[in-house]
Scaffold this motif. Sequence first.
Motif, PDB file in Angstrom:
ATOM      1  N   ALA A 210      -0.487  -3.229  10.656  1.00  0.00           N
ATOM      2  CA  ALA A 210      -0.421  -4.543  11.306  1.00  0.00           C
ATOM      3  C   ALA A 210       0.427  -5.535  10.510  1.00  0.00           C
ATOM      4  N   MET A 211       0.557  -5.289   9.212  1.00  0.00           N
ATOM      5  CA  MET A 211       1.400  -6.161   8.375  1.00  0.00           C
ATOM      6  C   MET A 211       2.847  -5.673   8.351  1.00  0.00           C
ATOM      7  N   GLY A 212       3.103  -4.528   8.964  1.00  0.00           N
ATOM      8  CA  GLY A 212       4.475  -4.016   9.013  1.00  0.00           C
ATOM      9  C   GLY A 212       4.945  -3.418   7.709  1.00  0.00           C
ATOM     10  N   LEU A 213       4.024  -2.840   6.929  1.00  0.00           N
ATOM     11  CA  LEU A 213       4.385  -2.294   5.617  1.00  0.00           C
ATOM     12  C   LEU A 213       4.625  -0.786   5.647  1.00  0.00           C
ATOM     13  N   CYS A 214       4.539  -0.183   6.840  1.00  0.00           N
ATOM     14  CA  CYS A 214       4.744   1.263   6.977  1.00  0.00           C
ATOM     15  C   CYS A 214       5.411   1.501   8.321  1.00  0.00           C
ATOM     16  N   LEU A 215       5.781   2.740   8.598  1.00  0.00           N
ATOM     17  CA  LEU A 215       6.299   3.037   9.933  1.00  0.00           C
ATOM     18  C   LEU A 215       5.134   3.061  10.929  1.00  0.00           C
ATOM     19  N   PRO A 216       5.413   2.712  12.193  1.00  0.00           N
ATOM     20  CA  PRO A 216       4.354   2.710  13.198  1.00  0.00           C
ATOM     21  C   PRO A 216       3.696   4.083  13.318  1.00  0.00           C
ATOM     22  N   THR A 217       2.421   4.073  13.617  1.00  0.00           N
ATOM     23  CA  THR A 217       1.515   5.238  13.793  1.00  0.00           C
ATOM     24  C   THR A 217       0.994   5.797  12.470  1.00  0.00           C
ATOM     25  N   ASN A 218       1.390   5.196  11.354  1.00  0.00           N
ATOM     26  CA  ASN A 218       0.967   5.716  10.046  1.00  0.00           C
ATOM     27  C   ASN A 218      -0.561   5.734   9.872  1.00  0.00           C
ATOM     28  N   ALA A 219      -1.241   4.758  10.450  1.00  0.00           N
ATOM     29  CA  ALA A 219      -2.673   4.612  10.134  1.00  0.00           C
ATOM     30  C   ALA A 219      -3.514   5.787  10.628  1.00  0.00           C
ATOM     31  N   ALA A 220      -3.251   6.244  11.847  1.00  0.00           N
ATOM     32  CA  ALA A 220      -4.244   7.126  12.482  1.00  0.00           C
ATOM     33  C   ALA A 220      -3.848   8.600  12.543  1.00  0.00           C
ATOM     34  N   LEU A 221      -2.578   8.940  12.355  1.00  0.00           N
ATOM     35  CA  LEU A 221      -2.201  10.362  12.425  1.00  0.00           C
ATOM     36  C   LEU A 221      -3.045  11.164  11.445  1.00  0.00           C
ATOM     37  N   ALA A 230       6.421  14.594   9.319  1.00  0.00           N
ATOM     38  CA  ALA A 230       7.663  14.044   9.888  1.00  0.00           C
ATOM     39  C   ALA A 230       7.750  12.543   9.584  1.00  0.00           C
ATOM     40  N   LEU A 231       6.615  11.857   9.647  1.00  0.00           N
ATOM     41  CA  LEU A 231       6.593  10.417   9.345  1.00  0.00           C
ATOM     42  C   LEU A 231       6.983  10.173   7.888  1.00  0.00           C
ATOM     43  N   ALA A 232       6.520  11.068   6.996  1.00  0.00           N
ATOM     44  CA  ALA A 232       6.889  10.947   5.580  1.00  0.00           C
ATOM     45  C   ALA A 232       8.399  11.110   5.432  1.00  0.00           C
ATOM     46  N   HIS A 233       8.961  12.076   6.146  1.00  0.00           N
ATOM     47  CA  HIS A 233      10.411  12.315   6.113  1.00  0.00           C
ATOM     48  C   HIS A 233      11.163  11.051   6.584  1.00  0.00           C
ATOM     49  N   LEU A 234      10.721  10.515   7.706  1.00  0.00           N
ATOM     50  CA  LEU A 234      11.390   9.320   8.252  1.00  0.00           C
ATOM     51  C   LEU A 234      11.232   8.121   7.307  1.00  0.00           C
ATOM     52  N   THR A 235      10.100   8.062   6.631  1.00  0.00           N
ATOM     53  CA  THR A 235       9.877   6.963   5.676  1.00  0.00           C
ATOM     54  C   THR A 235      10.860   7.092   4.513  1.00  0.00           C
ATOM     55  N   GLY A 236      11.098   8.333   4.068  1.00  0.00           N
ATOM     56  CA  GLY A 236      12.081   8.557   3.004  1.00  0.00           C
ATOM     57  C   GLY A 236      13.459   8.062   3.418  1.00  0.00           C
ATOM     58  N   LYS A 237      13.815   8.324   4.666  1.00  0.00           N
ATOM     59  CA  LYS A 237      15.116   7.833   5.154  1.00  0.00           C
ATOM     60  C   LYS A 237      15.140   6.307   5.181  1.00  0.00           C
ATOM     61  N   ARG A 238      14.051   5.734   5.662  1.00  0.00           N
ATOM     62  CA  ARG A 238      14.025   4.284   5.854  1.00  0.00           C
ATOM     63  C   ARG A 238      14.068   3.522   4.528  1.00  0.00           C
ATOM     64  N   ILE A 239      13.416   4.033   3.486  1.00  0.00           N
ATOM     65  CA  ILE A 239      13.385   3.264   2.232  1.00  0.00           C
ATOM     66  C   ILE A 239      14.794   3.158   1.647  1.00  0.00           C
ATOM     67  N   VAL A 240      15.619   4.181   1.870  1.00  0.00           N
ATOM     68  CA  VAL A 240      17.007   4.105   1.369  1.00  0.00           C
ATOM     69  C   VAL A 240      17.729   2.949   2.074  1.00  0.00           C
ATOM     70  N   GLU A 241      17.510   2.850   3.379  1.00  0.00           N
ATOM     71  CA  GLU A 241      18.137   1.739   4.114  1.00  0.00           C
ATOM     72  C   GLU A 241      17.575   0.400   3.636  1.00  0.00           C
TER      73      GLU A 241
END
Length: 570
Positions: A210-221, A230-241
């Motif tokens: 809710a604070m926008g500190l992670c990618l969406p859907t992180n809480a409940a998967l 896959a979310l971890a992979h996408l998070t790795g991509k996003r932190i570089v950006e």
Amino acid sequence: MTKKPRRSQAWYGKSDKDGFIHRSWMKNQGFPDHAFDGRPVIGICNTWSELTPCNSGLRELAEGVKRGVWEAGGFPVEFPVMSLGETQMKPTAMLFRNLLAMDVEESIRAYGIDGVVLLGGCDKTTPGQLMGAASVDLPSIVVSSGPMLNGKWQGSDIGSGTDVWKFSEAVRAGDMTLRDFMAAESGMSRSKGVCMTMGTASTMASIVEAMGLCLPTNAALPAVDARRMALAHLTGKRIVEMVDEDLKPSDILTRAAFENAILANAAVGGSTNAVVHLLALAGRVGVDLTLKDFEIGGDIPLLVNCMPSGRYLMEDFCYAGGMPVVLKELGDLLRSSRTVLGGDIAAYADGAECWNRDVIRPFGDPLKPAAGLRVLRGNLAPDGAIVKPSAATEALLEHEAEAYVFESIEDLKANIDRDDLPVTPDTILVLKGCGPKGYPGMPEVGNMPIPARLVKQGVRDMVRVSDARMSGTAYGTVILHVAPEANAGGPLALVQTGDRIRISAKTGTLDLLVSDEELATRRAAWAPDPPRYDRGYARLYVDTVLQADRGADLDFLVGKDTRPVTRESH
Ligand code: FES
């Protein structure tokens, strides 16, 4: 526009002796020259530990993050920090939240990294990591452990924590055999991951979303769902950006984000522990958040039908659509606030669809009409206390009765099941010595057991008042976080068995009905308990910890330090 020079270049970009040393020793792990060509260095701050079973899946997730970082042209480096296993640590994991925060802060600051992925999950790991990262203020993003699969036992779903309390009371009442009690253990925890009720871990993960500190859907998967990898992979991509965009915690953790956290906490029926963690995090980033601010959640309806306030579990919450649906339901109530995606929090809700309206209720047809926490004040809690109405017995939220006082947790354990304990279902149970300084560490013992004599009569809830916290998986009419605590000389220290106490959630009051003169006499005779620790971290903690209304952070850790580190060790 000239880009800010990368922080990591002060370690790996030099052609002198220092640069040689920083690169050469890292190369002993087989990293090629081009890993040091100026690409963003991404720290993966991992709280994996076999002693923190809730975080035992984080090694695999770290590999997912690394894939994403390499793919986006970054250089991932994983590092361990202290791990806090909620169910395993004594005297309480909360004693060490601030130590983890220090570990995280100093690790990030001391190493040549440009951005951080925080891998946590179990209750104190998420706030501890966020507090530390916020005090350094490098681009940071969270990947949570994710919840365990639903507990299953004798044909029913059972929830971590919540059903433990129920089973334990059933055994004490003689309604459950010890054999069944032991057998339920294995059915409850069937996979890696955090408690699958809306306990503190899932509350904090929901708040992080809710604070926008992670990618969406992180809480409940679920922890073991391939989509989390896959979310971890996408998070790795996003932190570089994010490093390229210089998008830092201070850009995200604004007052608006904290208000969204409070609203979301109410909507999901979240843990009372969120209060101390949000207050502490706000202190790190200079947002002037107080207990009073939590009242904005007061009228928010309970939308998520998960234990302990409802009947489902986190796996069901995920399949129903998870936090994006909750944020969509909150709609215009959400404050405009930036997220790790760079846009507004409203964008999280884009395209969110609900697949089970019994698990996530529409705003107009909630499970309960007003689910937020209530803040109580009065001469028993001049700096405040809290209660979670959605987990309480409504009739007990307006209550006046005599107190029965336990002077310490040992007193409670020794006497709660005495056959001659002079209590009735109306009695208000009071527990002292369980605040930040007193225990020390403010443990989750505020939901004191109901005296065995009353349990056998069918009593399942009583008003309980203490300076302790309560597990996010627990329930009952439990008044918590009384500040100042007894050991800091708060009025709680002066309560005696037989005193009358009045609580009103409606008026937000908690009063000890004893005259000022009598209280002054008692105060003159009062002295704090002698310190339990005379050395080490525990002593530092007791000497410097702030009260619950300030988030129980250490006084010298409030705020942040973003100055570059310039001195070399060689
Ligand atoms: Fe770790 Fe519940 S004990 S999340």
